[in-house]
Scaffold this motif. Structure first.
Motif, mmCIF file in Angstrom:
data_model
loop_
_atom_site.group_PDB
_atom_site.id
_atom_site.type_symbol
_atom_site.label_atom_id
_atom_site.label_comp_id
_atom_site.label_asym_id
_atom_site.label_seq_id
_atom_site.Cartn_x
_atom_site.Cartn_y
_atom_site.Cartn_z
ATOM 1 N N ASN A 280 0.512 -1.020 -0.164
ATOM 2 C CA ASN A 280 0.241 -0.230 0.532
ATOM 3 C C ASN A 280 0.787 1.480 0.045
ATOM 4 O OD1 ASN A 280 -1.432 2.825 0.645
ATOM 5 N ND2 ASN A 280 -3.553 0.665 1.675
ATOM 6 N N THR A 282 0.451 4.520 -0.433
ATOM 7 C CA THR A 282 -0.383 5.205 0.781
ATOM 8 C C THR A 282 0.115 5.963 2.571
ATOM 9 O OG1 THR A 282 -2.267 5.114 -0.423
ATOM 10 C CG2 THR A 282 -1.840 6.526 1.434
ATOM 11 N N ASP A 283 -0.052 4.634 2.937
ATOM 12 C CA ASP A 283 0.732 4.029 3.988
ATOM 13 C C ASP A 283 2.297 3.223 4.662
ATOM 14 O OD1 ASP A 283 0.111 1.870 4.022
ATOM 15 O OD2 ASP A 283 -1.535 2.172 5.217
ATOM 16 N N SER A 363 -4.624 6.784 -8.120
ATOM 17 C CA SER A 363 -5.783 7.600 -7.071
ATOM 18 C C SER A 363 -6.372 8.653 -8.449
ATOM 19 C CB SER A 363 -4.460 7.689 -6.719
ATOM 20 O OG SER A 363 -4.210 9.368 -7.623
ATOM 21 N N VAL A 369 -1.693 3.272 -6.827
ATOM 22 C CA VAL A 369 -1.846 3.463 -4.793
ATOM 23 C C VAL A 369 -1.648 2.532 -3.963
ATOM 24 C CG1 VAL A 369 -2.995 5.804 -4.643
ATOM 25 C CG2 VAL A 369 -3.876 3.207 -4.798
#
Length: 831
Positions: A280, A282-283, A363, A369
């Protein structure tokens, strides 16, 4: 009722018919276009291979004329650079491979090592003198049987008469099929656009009224409740009702199938050899499957689920390149992320892995993402690949660099301007004799020992390569730029090389003392010379060293190019000298202390019709280097036997005839037995023949030499050591060998006039010979003072211009008759 049950619809039937016809036309066009394209590929490849075969035929002609098989080997290596050229061989009439793009095939049966080869087609092509090039559909390759027009006897023992090649055409056919497919895809796309426009018009005129029904149907509860299709006069609306009804059923079935598929996927992931990762972006959280962790030696409940877990285990040498590949994929510069790198195992060592991944979520701005990928252990594959790469550039017997590796380094030196380099070519003197005595296995062990000596002596600043059976090349780099200093350094290295080879070898309870010739050339980039030319130059220097004698070293000079052309002419003409009756023997008497003729030495002469008398000093070394010395030696023996029989038939008592025998000839298998068989067949008494051997003939297997000499001595043949003092034979060898005479080299006799030191040397050799119960022969006696000194030193036999020059057979007969008459008169006067 029938009309109500069967409701035909042009809206459905017409598009279906159009699609079917369109699909059929596209398929038919595809097969027609594909067959035509394949035909073009066949014809193009066959034409290209025909041109290549013509080129090889031309190269064979040149190589045959020059007697340089290395040119053929280089051409085969060049052709084999094409990855799809699977087989390229030169095969003789018996089906034995003489030259091949795979070194291990050489001297093997083509029927055993080449699957597609047919000896019947081989014979057919040679008999009809016409090339046979065909496409093998089963093997998807082009096979060519190309008869060789030029005679190649000078290049090999068994003459190759056919070029057989096999070219893998499957990649070209696949590429052709892909091109046709893509072309039809473009055509279909154009028609699809046109069809789309037609569907738009159809939608506006027909489907738009049905749109309201679809909106109403979209509000129906599909997961719960019952739905009954609405009857209609139009088949489309009726079908829509049935489809909505069936959708509920399919939904429940699909949900169950999805759950089953998920369970199967999880099972497949766990039992496969692939590890799964899910990142992931994003994080930066990272899911790692149990198999992924197990590859690195970790259990399922270890390792944190974050990107640093993977990144921290990258090998320092691979980290930058791997992250760069990942970054390029995320920026859209590559179609997929794929990397082969190393990851640190729990035990500390590194594991080679193949890492693949792709984005599965993006995204709103189109940036990835989420990525999912696989990891597989490819350590064994990398090891095998590296081993294969190592084999392509190393000699399989000695593990030294091969010609390909040497050429790569030579090409790299073209950019070196601050230093010079030196190239050495080492060739063992008379290795074939040693190889015959030991057998091929023993010869291989000897080569391995030599390779080990060279490798242990030279530092990392040198490259050691093996190009042929007993041919080694050493490239010494980073020598001084000054050519004079570089030449001195090269001479010193060459001397050290010869000393390394001269040390004794012990193989299978046999002790050998070998020598080697060394050729060298200086590589200086101030001169624009191709790497191949450097190899040619060092080969010329080596050839010159061989001609100068054994255990020599020669530095290349430009005059050698002209000398090489002359040697090629001599070698070519020498092939035909016997058949054209250009050779003859002359005889130089050996005089006893009382002035009588004790024996005569047979000397070979070559009278060329265009070049006149060619000195033995020129053509004998060339004959020894090319193997013609065996044929010349047999001719000399038969001619001497004929001359002895002629004198006996004319009532002249023939003297003993001395014949010079080369080291290669003497060390042949069963030489003694074959020589005695020839004398018996020619009806010549063995005591009428003396063999003169150089010291070099004693430097191989001393046990085999002693055995052959004993057989010859027991039969009555005399054996002499010729040119004593110019070689390296041990005095202990002379003590243990059944010799009759010792002939001192003429240079020692000439030096007797220089002072007491030279006279002392000659005296010591005479005393040694008498101590070994050998007759001493002085060669090159030209002035009376030399003769008188030698008489005082108790010399036994004399040979030189002071007494007789080499003479024809008729002149020798006259001399013998004259001496016989003088002897009779002296006897009569005494009585």
């Amino acid at each position: 009722m029938l009309r109500a049950f069967f409701r035909p619809s042009l809206l459905v039937i017409t598009p279906i018919i159009c699609v079917v016809l369109f699909a059929l036309s596209i398929v038919s066009i595809y097969f027609v276009e594909r067959d035509q394209s394949r035909s073009d590929v066949y014809n193009s490849k066959i034409h290209a291979l025909s041109q290549q075969l013509l080129r090889m035929d031309h190269i064979l002609s040149i190589a045959t004329f020059r007697e340089d098989s290395s040119r053929i080997t280089e051409e085969i290596s060049l052709v084999s650079s094409d990855l799809w050229m699977s087989v390229y061989t030169l095969i003789d009439d018996q089906g034995i491979i003489r030259f091949a793009n795979h070194a291990v095939w050489s001297e093997s049966s083509a029927s055993l090592v080449i699957d597609g080869y047919s000896h019947q087609l081989h014979q057919q092509a040679v008999l009809e003198k016409a090339s046979l090039i065909q496409f093998n559909r089963q093997r998807k390759s082009i096979q060519a049987y190309y008869p060789i027009a030029v005679a190649m006897s000078a290049l090999s023992d068994e003459q190759p008469n056919l070029i057989y090649l096999e070219y893998d055409i499957s990649p070209a056919l696949s590429a052709s099929d892909d091109e046709v497919f893509m072309r039809l895809v473009r055509i279909a796309s154009i028609f699809a656009v046109g069809g789309g426009l037609a569907l738009i018009l159809l939608y506006i005129g027909v489907l738009r009224p049905i749109r309201l029904l679809n909106r109403q149907a979209s509000g129906l509860p599909v997961a719960t409740g019952d739905f009954h299709p609405m009857p209609s006069r139009f088949s489309e609306i009726s079908a829509l009702g049935h489809h909505l009804y069936e959708f509920k059923q399919r939904y429940h079935i699909g949900a169950k199938q999805l759950k089953d598929s998920e369970q199967r996927w999880l099972f497949a992931v766990e039992v496969s050899r692939y590890g799964i990762w899910d990142w992931n972006l994003t994080d930066n959280s990272l899911f790692l499957s149990d198999r992924w962790k197990d590859m690195l030696g970790y259990s399922a409940d270890t390792l944190k689920g974050e990107l640093a877990t993977w990144e921290s285990r990258l090998h320092p040498e691979d980290k930058a390149s791997t992250l760069e590949l990942l970054n390029q994929y995320l920026l859209g510069k590559s179609d997929e992320f794929e990397s082969v790198h190393r990851l640190r195992h729990k035990q500390g060592h590194y594991v080679w892995v193949l890492d693949r991944g792709m984005a599965v979520e993006w995204s709103d701005k189109g940036k990835p993402v989420r990525m999912i990928g696989t990891l597989s252990d490819v350590t064994e594959d990398v090891r095998n690949q590296r081993a294969a790469q190592h084999q392509t550039k190393h000699d399989p017997l000695t593990d030294l660099a091969n010609r390909r590796a040497l050429m790569d380094v030579l090409y790299g030196l073209t950019h070196e301007t601050d230093y010079s380099a030196s190239l050495f070519m080492v060739n063992l003197d008379n290795f074939k004799v040693v190889n015959d005595a030991l057998g091929h296995h023993g010869g291989d062990r000897l080569l391995i020992q030599i390779a080990a000596r060279l490798s242990s002596y030279f530092s990392s600043n040198a490259l050691i390569a093996r190009l042929g059976a007993d041919e080694f090349v050493i490239l010494v780099k980073r020598l001084p730029k000054d050519p004079v200093i570089a030449a001195k350094r090269s001479q010193a290295v060459a001397s050290q090389l010869r000393q390394l080879i001269a040390r004794s070898f012990s193989i299978s309870n046999h002790t050998f003392n070998l020598s080697a010739c060394v050729g060298t050339t200086i590589i200086n980039n101030d001169e624009d010379v191709e790497p191949e030319q450097h190899l040619k130059r060092v080969s010329l220097a080596l050839a010159q060293a061989k001609e100068n004698g054994r255990d020599g070293c020669v530095l290349y000079s430009k005059e050698m190019d002209k000398q090489a052309e002359k040697h090629l002419l001599i070698r070519t003409e020498l092939n035909h000298a016997i058949a054209r009756e250009q050779l003859s023997l002359v005889y130089q008497p050996l005089i006893a202390r009382d002035g009588s003729v004790a024996s005569v030495e047979a000397l070979l002469r070559w009278n060329h019709p265009h070049h006149g008398m060619i000195s033995p000093a020129e053509f004998i070394p060339i004959a020894e280097g090319s193997g013609l010395i065996l044929e010349l030696g047999r001719w000399v023996l038969l001619e001497a036997c004929r001359f002895i029989r002629t004198m006996e038939m004319q009532g002249i008592e023939p003297p003993m005839v001395s014949i010079n025998v080369s080291a290669r000839q003497f060390n042949q298998l069963e030489f003694a037995q074959k020589l005695l068989a020839v004398l018996k067949g020619q009806n010549v008494a063995p005591n009428k023949i003396e063999l003169e051997l150089t010291e070099y003939a004693l430097l191989t297997d001393i046990a085999q030499v002693r055995h052959s000499m004993c057989l010859l001595r027991e039969a009555g043949i005399s054996i002499a050591v010729d040119d004593f003092g110019t070689g390296y034979s041990s005095l202990s060898y002379l003590k243990g060998l059944p010799l009759n005479r010792l002939k001192l080299d003429a240079s020692f006799i000439r030096d007797m006039a220089d002072g007491d030191a030279s006279t002392a040397i000659v005296k010591s050799v005479i005393d040694m010979a008498h101590g070994l119960d050998l007759k001493f022969v002085a060669e090159g006696v030209e002035i009376q003072s030399q003769f008188e000194q030698l008489l005082d030193l108790q010399c036994d036999l004399f040979q030189g211009y002071l007494f007789h020059r080499p003479m024809s057979g008729e002149a020798l007969k006259a001399l013998l008759l004259t001496n016989c008459s003088k002897t009779k008169k002296e006897v009569s006067a005494t009585s």
